[in-house]
Design a protein around this motif. Sequence first.
Motif, PDB file in Angstrom:
ATOM      1  N   SER A  50       0.823  -1.208   0.000  1.00 51.61           N
ATOM      2  CA  SER A  50       0.000   0.000   0.000  1.00 51.61           C
ATOM      3  C   SER A  50       0.859   1.261   0.000  1.00 51.61           C
ATOM      4  O   SER A  50       2.022   1.249   0.425  1.00 51.61           O
ATOM      5  CB  SER A  50      -0.931   0.008   1.215  1.00 51.61           C
ATOM      6  OG  SER A  50      -0.172   0.058   2.418  1.00 51.61           O
ATOM      7  N   PHE A  51       0.264   2.342  -0.472  1.00 53.24           N
ATOM      8  CA  PHE A  51       0.960   3.621  -0.599  1.00 53.24           C
ATOM      9  C   PHE A  51       0.067   4.742  -0.054  1.00 53.24           C
ATOM     10  O   PHE A  51      -1.160   4.662  -0.152  1.00 53.24           O
ATOM     11  CB  PHE A  51       1.267   3.929  -2.068  1.00 53.24           C
ATOM     12  CG  PHE A  51       2.108   2.907  -2.760  1.00 53.24           C
ATOM     13  CD1 PHE A  51       3.468   3.123  -2.950  1.00 53.24           C
ATOM     14  CD2 PHE A  51       1.553   1.728  -3.232  1.00 53.24           C
ATOM     15  CE1 PHE A  51       4.246   2.180  -3.591  1.00 53.24           C
ATOM     16  CE2 PHE A  51       2.324   0.775  -3.879  1.00 53.24           C
ATOM     17  CZ  PHE A  51       3.677   1.002  -4.058  1.00 53.24           C
ATOM     18  N   LYS A  52       0.682   5.772   0.470  1.00 53.92           N
ATOM     19  CA  LYS A  52      -0.077   6.958   0.874  1.00 53.92           C
ATOM     20  C   LYS A  52      -0.068   7.945  -0.298  1.00 53.92           C
ATOM     21  O   LYS A  52       0.615   8.967  -0.275  1.00 53.92           O
ATOM     22  CB  LYS A  52       0.510   7.558   2.149  1.00 53.92           C
ATOM     23  CG  LYS A  52       0.301   6.659   3.364  1.00 53.92           C
ATOM     24  CD  LYS A  52       0.658   7.342   4.664  1.00 53.92           C
ATOM     25  CE  LYS A  52       0.350   6.449   5.853  1.00 53.92           C
ATOM     26  NZ  LYS A  52       0.684   7.089   7.155  1.00 53.92           N
ATOM     27  N   GLU A  53      -0.857   7.589  -1.311  1.00 56.82           N
ATOM     28  CA  GLU A  53      -0.921   8.415  -2.521  1.00 56.82           C
ATOM     29  C   GLU A  53      -1.374   9.833  -2.219  1.00 56.82           C
ATOM     30  O   GLU A  53      -1.033  10.768  -2.948  1.00 56.82           O
ATOM     31  CB  GLU A  53      -1.877   7.792  -3.542  1.00 56.82           C
ATOM     32  CG  GLU A  53      -1.451   6.439  -4.072  1.00 56.82           C
ATOM     33  CD  GLU A  53      -2.094   5.289  -3.328  1.00 56.82           C
ATOM     34  OE1 GLU A  53      -2.003   4.145  -3.813  1.00 56.82           O
ATOM     35  OE2 GLU A  53      -2.687   5.526  -2.246  1.00 56.82           O
ATOM     36  N   GLN A  54      -2.159   9.996  -1.148  1.00 55.06           N
ATOM     37  CA  GLN A  54      -2.656  11.329  -0.815  1.00 55.06           C
ATOM     38  C   GLN A  54      -1.519  12.313  -0.541  1.00 55.06           C
ATOM     39  O   GLN A  54      -1.660  13.520  -0.776  1.00 55.06           O
ATOM     40  CB  GLN A  54      -3.616  11.273   0.369  1.00 55.06           C
ATOM     41  CG  GLN A  54      -3.020  10.783   1.680  1.00 55.06           C
ATOM     42  CD  GLN A  54      -3.177   9.291   1.879  1.00 55.06           C
ATOM     43  OE1 GLN A  54      -3.189   8.532   0.912  1.00 55.06           O
ATOM     44  NE2 GLN A  54      -3.305   8.864   3.133  1.00 55.06           N
TER      45      GLN A  54
END
Length: 356
Positions: free
Chosen positions: A150-154
């Motif tokens: 998972s990534f913190k795209e925000q």
Amino acid sequence: MRRSGAPSLIISLFVLCGIFLSACGTTTPATNNNGGGSTPAPKTVTLVTDIGGLNDQSFNQSANVGYTKAQNELKFRRQVIESKSQNDYVSNLTRAAQTSDMVIGVGFLMATAMDQVAKANPTKSFALIDSCATDAKGNCDPLKNVAPLSFKEQQAGCLAGVVAGQMELLGKSKLTKLSGNNTIAAVGGLAIPPVDHYLAGYQYCAKKVNPAVTVKINYSQSFDNTAKCQDIANNQISSGKADIIFQVAGGCGVGALQAAKAKGVYSIGVDSDQSKVNDSVITSAIKRVDQAVYLTIKDFEANKFSPNPAPFDLTNDGVGLAGLSSSLPAEIKPVVDKYIADIKSGAITVPDAVQK
């Protein structure tokens, strides 16, 4: 004389067999560089792409970059399977599991297929970019053989929003291509969490920098239909008077970049540095899918596979912002740097839901 010839023949056969030992069915094990025993063959890893394919100039391509780096370094057999439609997910993941030790799936859309195939192959390891494996009800299934990447795209979307918001704040006196309507836009693919995270950060930070800015968001419902994204962006520019287009739609979003160039406005890329794709791109919100894939394969080969990897964010270089175009005013970079520092320190927490 005849009796003495038989033993000689038998001895000769033994000698010949000793000389050609390998031809008699015996193999010599490979040894390592230290001479201390056999070297095990590298584990095999297969990459299964989403429907955007390897040439989407976005996250599938980035995943392949990380996969190729690991494959060249670790010398395992290369196997990449491209999905042409969502109906391919189960069969492609199954085929990959049958022929390799680890399978990496690219994209949120194959979460349910991943759950099904991973359960059917409990001795194989899996990793899924952008999602956990989910059951038929859409709930995360905490399988011990699946690593959700998972990534913190925000956070990356926020930095793109800072650039766009600050550009509008500086106005036409600094950026003559602006229309003066203080409006920016974004084209999303499907309204799924990774896309919405980007858009939420873009929207939030653009307004944080410039409270008066208008942010228009539309979805193409596609990650591969370039014409759909081009049409949406054309409308955002012509009717919505948007000066800057942020694309979050994979291969489809390349059409949005093309529209921006044709209309003479600015654009922002996604996932990887897309300035080479289109010269209207002033920066890109980066998601290091390549790094996530590379490190996951490295850990697997080193017997360090974990079903609970830490999310990739600004603190571990998992997301970020590509370099700014030289056409932008120098005042923008210090503002971006301040937001990076504040996000890393926790002074700013970027939301991951789009405000309607």
